[in-house]
Design a protein around this motif. Structure first.
Motif, PDB file in Angstrom:
ATOM      1  N   ILE A 150      67.744  27.129   5.330  1.00 24.23           N
ATOM      2  CA  ILE A 150      68.050  28.169   6.315  1.00 24.23           C
ATOM      3  C   ILE A 150      69.205  27.732   7.216  1.00 24.23           C
ATOM      4  CG2 ILE A 150      67.164  29.428   8.321  1.00 24.23           C
ATOM      5  CD1 ILE A 150      64.394  29.317   7.011  1.00 24.23           C
ATOM      6  N   GLU A 151      69.150  26.488   7.662  1.00 20.31           N
ATOM      7  CA  GLU A 151      70.193  25.958   8.539  1.00 20.31           C
ATOM      8  C   GLU A 151      71.545  25.951   7.831  1.00 20.31           C
ATOM      9  OE1 GLU A 151      70.464  21.626   9.591  1.00 20.31           O
ATOM     10  OE2 GLU A 151      69.786  22.376  11.538  1.00 20.31           O
ATOM     11  N   THR A 152      71.540  25.568   6.555  1.00 16.11           N
ATOM     12  CA  THR A 152      72.771  25.530   5.776  1.00 16.11           C
ATOM     13  C   THR A 152      73.346  26.929   5.588  1.00 16.11           C
ATOM     14  OG1 THR A 152      72.018  23.560   4.584  1.00 16.11           O
ATOM     15  CG2 THR A 152      73.795  24.834   3.582  1.00 16.11           C
ATOM     16  N   ALA A 153      72.448  27.897   5.315  1.00 20.69           N
ATOM     17  CA  ALA A 153      72.894  29.271   5.107  1.00 20.69           C
ATOM     18  C   ALA A 153      73.509  29.870   6.371  1.00 20.69           C
ATOM     19  CB  ALA A 153      71.725  30.132   4.641  1.00 20.69           C
ATOM     20  N   ILE A 154      72.971  29.493   7.517  1.00 19.88           N
ATOM     21  CA  ILE A 154      73.441  30.062   8.787  1.00 19.88           C
ATOM     22  C   ILE A 154      74.705  29.364   9.290  1.00 19.88           C
ATOM     23  CG2 ILE A 154      72.887  30.381  11.235  1.00 19.88           C
ATOM     24  CD1 ILE A 154      69.968  30.764  10.394  1.00 19.88           C
ATOM     25  N   GLY A 169      76.489  26.751   7.570  1.00 22.99           N
ATOM     26  CA  GLY A 169      77.416  26.243   6.573  1.00 22.99           C
ATOM     27  C   GLY A 169      77.495  24.727   6.551  1.00 22.99           C
ATOM     28  N   ALA A 170      76.631  24.072   7.348  1.00 25.83           N
ATOM     29  CA  ALA A 170      76.628  22.609   7.402  1.00 25.83           C
ATOM     30  C   ALA A 170      76.044  22.031   6.114  1.00 25.83           C
ATOM     31  CB  ALA A 170      75.814  22.133   8.597  1.00 25.83           C
ATOM     32  N   GLN A 171      76.422  20.813   5.812  1.00 26.41           N
ATOM     33  CA  GLN A 171      75.887  20.146   4.639  1.00 26.41           C
ATOM     34  C   GLN A 171      74.392  19.872   4.823  1.00 26.41           C
ATOM     35  OE1 GLN A 171      77.371  19.667   1.791  1.00 26.41           O
ATOM     36  NE2 GLN A 171      79.324  20.453   2.533  1.00 26.41           N
ATOM     37  N   PRO A 172      73.572  20.073   3.776  1.00 33.38           N
ATOM     38  CA  PRO A 172      72.130  19.873   3.899  1.00 33.38           C
ATOM     39  C   PRO A 172      71.693  18.422   3.863  1.00 33.38           C
ATOM     40  CG  PRO A 172      72.671  20.526   1.670  1.00 33.38           C
ATOM     41  CD  PRO A 172      73.961  20.594   2.458  1.00 33.38           C
ATOM     42  N   SER A 173      72.638  17.494   3.908  1.00 38.94           N
ATOM     43  CA  SER A 173      72.285  16.074   3.892  1.00 38.94           C
ATOM     44  C   SER A 173      72.005  15.588   5.304  1.00 38.94           C
ATOM     45  CB  SER A 173      73.420  15.257   3.271  1.00 38.94           C
ATOM     46  OG  SER A 173      74.592  15.411   4.026  1.00 38.94           O
TER      47      SER A 173
END
Length: 226
Positions: A99-103, A105-109
């Motif tokens: 969800i955070e990545t979708a909102i 655009g940050a890398q999920p790492s």
């Protein structure tokens, strides 16, 4: 005369002890990298042992509201919820990351995780700090002590929000909501059973699986998609 301490005193001592351990790596900085890692690992394990000792020594006088009101106090529920909580926590982490990545655009790492893995690769001894010492201390501090200190003033839910927020901030990772929701989930595990061991099992187990997965990816030379 009894020397047992009150919940407030135990909680404050636990938080102070955590602070000392958290900043302990600075004591070893004048020495080699191996000594820094070994010394940090030692202080993490020692800190966890001292917190466990304080808990058992004062568990009759230092009882939290969560522990008084818990319903699922059987060891069966502690084990069941603790071990199932390992996988639920990982699912929560994956969902919030997505969800955070979708909102944003940050890398999920997780930079925090990557830094830890880098240290473990340099000195495998550090795995004891990340999978045992660290999680045990964090549960005694952020779940038992902070919630124990604030719940009588705020109620459980707001106390859990405060402790989960601080739990996320202390990781300095940039993924606030990931750590917040994991911390909140660990608080729920603690509330359901009234046993800090429930969240400790889940937290230690999750950290262990994450470390193992990262090491497998590293040694297999597998790169996750960006």
């Amino acid at each position: 005369m009894s020397t047992n301490l009150s919940l407030k005193k135990i909680s404050l001592i636990t938080i102070l002890l955590y602070g000392l351990v958290f900043f302990s790596p600075y004591l070893f900085q004048p020495f080699s990298a191996d000594i820094v890692i070994a010394g940090t690992t030692f202080t993490y394990i020692l800190g966890a042992i001292l917190m466990i000792w304080l808990y058992f020594k004062n568990r009759k006088t230092a009882v939290t509201i969560v522990e008084e009101k818990a319903k699922l106090t059987s060891p069966v529920f502690t084990m069941l919820l603790g071990f199932s909580g390992i996988f639920i926590a990982m699912i929560i982490q994956a969902i919030v990351f997505s969800i955070e990545t979708a909102i944003t655009g940050a890398q999920p790492s997780s930079q925090n995780t990557q830094n830890i893995i880098a240290v473990i690769l340099a000195n495998p001894l550090f795995i004891l700090a990340t999978t045992i010492g660290g999680p045990i201390m964090e549960e005694f501090v952020f779940r038992r002590s902070l919630i124990g200190l604030t719940e009588s003033y705020t109620g459980f839910w707001f106390a859990a929000i405060i402790s989960s927020s601080l739990f996320s901030i202390i990781h300095q990772d940039g993924h606030f909501f990931v750590y917040f929701f994991m911390g909140f989930f660990f608080a729920l595990l603690y509330k359901m059973t009234g046993k800090i061991w429930t969240s400790i099992i889940a937290h230690c187990g999750m950290n262990t699986l994450v470390v193992i997965a990262q090491l497998v990816l590293h040694y297999a030379n597998i790169e996750l998609p960006k």
